[in-house]
Write an enzyme that holds these catalytic residues in place. Structure first.
Site, mmCIF file in Angstrom:
data_model
loop_
_atom_site.group_PDB
_atom_site.id
_atom_site.type_symbol
_atom_site.label_atom_id
_atom_site.label_comp_id
_atom_site.label_asym_id
_atom_site.label_seq_id
_atom_site.Cartn_x
_atom_site.Cartn_y
_atom_site.Cartn_z
ATOM 1 N N ASP A 61 -55.253 -14.560 45.079
ATOM 2 C CA ASP A 61 -53.898 -14.362 45.613
ATOM 3 C C ASP A 61 -53.290 -13.063 45.109
ATOM 4 O O ASP A 61 -53.738 -12.481 44.126
ATOM 5 C CB ASP A 61 -52.991 -15.539 45.237
ATOM 6 C CG ASP A 61 -52.841 -15.716 43.733
ATOM 7 O OD1 ASP A 61 -53.842 -15.535 43.011
ATOM 8 O OD2 ASP A 61 -51.724 -16.014 43.278
ATOM 9 N N GLU A 65 -53.032 -17.673 41.038
ATOM 10 C CA GLU A 65 -52.815 -17.198 39.664
ATOM 11 C C GLU A 65 -51.413 -16.648 39.507
ATOM 12 O O GLU A 65 -50.759 -16.846 38.490
ATOM 13 C CB GLU A 65 -53.848 -16.119 39.319
ATOM 14 C CG GLU A 65 -53.856 -15.711 37.854
ATOM 15 C CD GLU A 65 -53.003 -14.484 37.549
ATOM 16 O OE1 GLU A 65 -52.919 -14.121 36.374
ATOM 17 O OE2 GLU A 65 -52.412 -13.888 38.469
HETATM 18 ZN ZN LIG Z 1 -53.906 -10.487 38.442
#
Ligand SMILES: [Zn+2]
Length: 305
Positions: free
Chosen positions: A81, A175
């Protein structure tokens, strides 16, 4: 190098923005689609055990050992992401042999990356840079990590004379919103050691991390006409300010460095009736970290009394 550049150019054009407000895993469907693309590419380059886990959004694969020696397996991990910023229609371009001057990202809109604002650009004189048109993020964090890992796998597959043990790779979601790793199947990954390959400066190796938590604090006020408010109005704006004032004034990012922990109020939305404040807490020291969390809870309890 050219192959790596082409791979990264391809990946950054795919929108994989995560979404904190979403409750699904991964938080956005675009990350599933990207994982499916990577799944195909892992198979194409010749990795084994290529598996997309629909319950946690992780794609994993294996480069089998090519040595008879006993070698501990290692892993490489990168997140799919990108940060919470405009990520539609990413339009990358390349600057070869950067000359150290200001960089025009977008001539039409006069978006210029100025050395005066980003003095560390000076560290990249002579390098090849990949830039956006200034209206979106690039998403090199962390498409660069994924591209680097996969190109390394391609290199090892093309150079069987380089002996290595089992190498595992994992590409995970979410993340940037602090959730993806929670569902990572560390046991199933089956390596004793793994490295996260993520955006930072060239050559940096981090071997420790801080403890982090987020807090959302809500304040309930009572709105009354100001002319007749005496003894009745409870102003949620004031409550939020009071709460913040109870935190240690020196433990904020702008007054700390290195291992020093902090409280950061990252947003505050307030009216007389309702207020909500978002905080993050960080501390390298687990005990101090827990004390910080405790302090916020104690302060909230005090205010509720
Ligand atoms: Zn990163």
């Amino acid at each position: 190098m050219e192959q790596l550049t082409q791979r990264l150019l391809r990946y950054v054009k795919i929108n994989t923005r995560s979404d904190e407000a979403s409750t699904s895993v991964p938080s956005t469907q675009s990350q599933v689609e990207f994982a499916r693309i990577l799944e195909k590419e892992c198979l194409q380059i010749g990795l084994s055990d290529v598996t997309y886990n629909t319950s946690n959004g992780f794609l994993t694969a294996t480069l089998p050992s090519n040595t008879s020696k006993e070698v501990t397996p290692i892993g490489f991990i990168a997140h799919m992401d990108t940060a919470d910023f405009e990520s539609e229609n990413v339009s990358p371009h390349i600057v070869h042999n950067y000359d150290g001057h200001d960089l025009v990202l977008n001539d039409e809109q006069q978006i210029i990356l100025k050395v005066a604002d980003f003095p560390n650009l000076k560290n990249y004189v002579g390098h090849t840079l990949m830039l956006t048109d200034g209206t979106t993020l690039l998403g090199a964090d962390n498409k660069a990590g994924i591209a680097a890992i996969l190109e390394a796998m391609v290199y090892l597959l093309n150079h069987p004379e380089i002996e290595h043990g089992t190498v595992r790779v994992a590409f995970g979601p979410d993340e940037e919103i602090g959730r993806g790793a929670n569902l990572f199947d560390a046991k199933g990954f089956n390596t004793k050691y793994a490295y996260t390959v993520d955006g930072s400066v060239k050559g940096e190796l981090e071997y420790e991390s801080f403890n982090a938590a987020a807090a959302k604090v809500t304040f309930k006020g009572v709105s009354v006409h100001p002319g007749t408010a005496k003894g009745k109005m409870i102003n949620a704006v004031k409550l939020a300010m009071e709460f913040d004032a109870m935190l240690p004034v020196d433990q904020v990012p702008e007054k700390t460095e290195g291992y020093e922990g902090f409280f950061l109020c990252s947003s505050l939305n307030a009216t007389i009736e309702n207020a909500s404040a978002s905080y993050i807490i960080r501390d390298h020291d687990k005990e101090k970290f827990n004390q910080k969390k405790q302090l916020m809870l104690q302060n909230a309890a005090k205010m509720n009394d």
